[in-house]
Design a protein around this motif. Structure first.
Motif, PDB file in Angstrom:
ATOM      1  N   LYS A   1       0.827  -1.210   0.000  1.00 16.69           N
ATOM      2  CA  LYS A   1       0.000   0.000   0.000  1.00 16.69           C
ATOM      3  C   LYS A   1       0.865   1.266   0.000  1.00 16.69           C
ATOM      4  O   LYS A   1       0.484   2.277  -0.591  1.00 16.69           O
ATOM      5  CB  LYS A   1      -0.954   0.002   1.197  1.00 16.69           C
ATOM      6  CG  LYS A   1      -2.066  -1.023   1.024  1.00 16.69           C
ATOM      7  CD  LYS A   1      -3.171  -1.021   2.061  1.00 16.69           C
ATOM      8  CE  LYS A   1      -2.893  -0.629   3.423  1.00 16.69           C
ATOM      9  NZ  LYS A   1      -3.973  -0.927   4.384  1.00 16.69           N
ATOM     10  N   LEU A   2       2.010   1.219   0.637  1.00 16.41           N
ATOM     11  CA  LEU A   2       2.900   2.386   0.642  1.00 16.41           C
ATOM     12  C   LEU A   2       3.573   2.595  -0.718  1.00 16.41           C
ATOM     13  O   LEU A   2       3.904   3.720  -1.083  1.00 16.41           O
ATOM     14  CB  LEU A   2       3.977   2.218   1.715  1.00 16.41           C
ATOM     15  CG  LEU A   2       3.482   2.267   3.157  1.00 16.41           C
ATOM     16  CD1 LEU A   2       4.579   1.799   4.111  1.00 16.41           C
ATOM     17  CD2 LEU A   2       3.026   3.673   3.514  1.00 16.41           C
ATOM     18  N   LEU A   3       3.780   1.527  -1.445  1.00 17.63           N
ATOM     19  CA  LEU A   3       4.519   1.594  -2.703  1.00 17.63           C
ATOM     20  C   LEU A   3       3.638   1.727  -3.944  1.00 17.63           C
ATOM     21  O   LEU A   3       4.052   2.301  -4.943  1.00 17.63           O
ATOM     22  CB  LEU A   3       5.395   0.347  -2.843  1.00 17.63           C
ATOM     23  CG  LEU A   3       6.502   0.201  -1.814  1.00 17.63           C
ATOM     24  CD1 LEU A   3       7.059  -1.211  -1.804  1.00 17.63           C
ATOM     25  CD2 LEU A   3       7.599   1.211  -2.093  1.00 17.63           C
ATOM     26  N   VAL A   4       2.424   1.205  -3.876  1.00 18.93           N
ATOM     27  CA  VAL A   4       1.599   1.095  -5.082  1.00 18.93           C
ATOM     28  C   VAL A   4       1.203   2.456  -5.649  1.00 18.93           C
ATOM     29  O   VAL A   4       1.027   2.600  -6.866  1.00 18.93           O
ATOM     30  CB  VAL A   4       0.353   0.207  -4.818  1.00 18.93           C
ATOM     31  CG1 VAL A   4      -0.662   0.915  -3.931  1.00 18.93           C
ATOM     32  CG2 VAL A   4      -0.276  -0.250  -6.127  1.00 18.93           C
ATOM     33  N   LEU A   5       1.101   3.464  -4.809  1.00 20.51           N
ATOM     34  CA  LEU A   5       0.715   4.785  -5.311  1.00 20.51           C
ATOM     35  C   LEU A   5       1.820   5.439  -6.147  1.00 20.51           C
ATOM     36  O   LEU A   5       1.572   6.436  -6.826  1.00 20.51           O
ATOM     37  CB  LEU A   5       0.320   5.697  -4.148  1.00 20.51           C
ATOM     38  CG  LEU A   5      -0.922   5.240  -3.377  1.00 20.51           C
ATOM     39  CD1 LEU A   5      -1.185   6.157  -2.198  1.00 20.51           C
ATOM     40  CD2 LEU A   5      -2.135   5.172  -4.288  1.00 20.51           C
TER      41      LEU A   5
END
Length: 166
Positions: A109-113
């Motif tokens: 979730k921290l990386l997908v954006l």
């Protein structure tokens, strides 16, 4: 023992006080050996050490490998510290893909954006062809993490901290 070896030992052990002392009282350069101490601390999940070392290291070294090892091992606090100062797109989104394949949803979730999902899906398709996709539903997990990250990004901080449903 030389100062660099002491720094590495402290990073692996999670001894942030020793790291702080070495940074303040010696001429050690944490960028030595491509920021190896930062990678070591991140790979062990020592967020206090990562926080100290970020200021004196180059998180972009070796294709943002410090971020990659933190994400692959599910060290969310280290990933939070490293995302703003690293390149989450480095090495064909290896950080995101490793976190995803290892089931570390909070790191995903921290990386997908920061991801171009078309490229990520392309890498995953290549892995499927090579027989190294860890489980067939991994693309669904990625989409669920992306949606959760989008929702969390738009929620008020108070709602997130209290755990209330809105």
């Amino acid at each position: 023992m030389d100062h660099f070896s002491q720094l590495m030992d402290a990073a692996v052990a999670g001894d942030h006080q020793q790291i702080a002392w070495l940074l303040e009282h010696t001429d050690i350069d944490p960028r030595q050996h491509a920021s190896a101490a930062l990678r070591a601390a991140a790979g062990k999940g020592h967020s206090a050490c990562v926080q100290l070392l970020i200021k004196h290291s180059n998180p972009y070294d070796r294709k943002s490998e410090a971020l990659g090892v933190a994400a692959a091992n599910g060290f969310t606090e280290c990933v939070k510290l490293l995302v703003p100062v690293s390149d989450p797109r480095a090495n064909s989104y290896k950080s995101l893909i490793d976190a995803l394949y290892n089931g570390h949803t909070e790191c995903v979730k921290l990386l997908v954006l920061h991801a171009d999902l078309n490229k990520v899906y392309g890498v995953m398709f290549d892995h499927l062809k090579q027989g190294i996709l860890p489980r067939p539903q991994v693309h669904i997990e990625l989409e669920n993490a992306r949606q959760a990250a989008e929702i969390e990004r738009h929620l008020p901080v108070k709602a997130l901290s209290t755990g209330r449903k809105i």
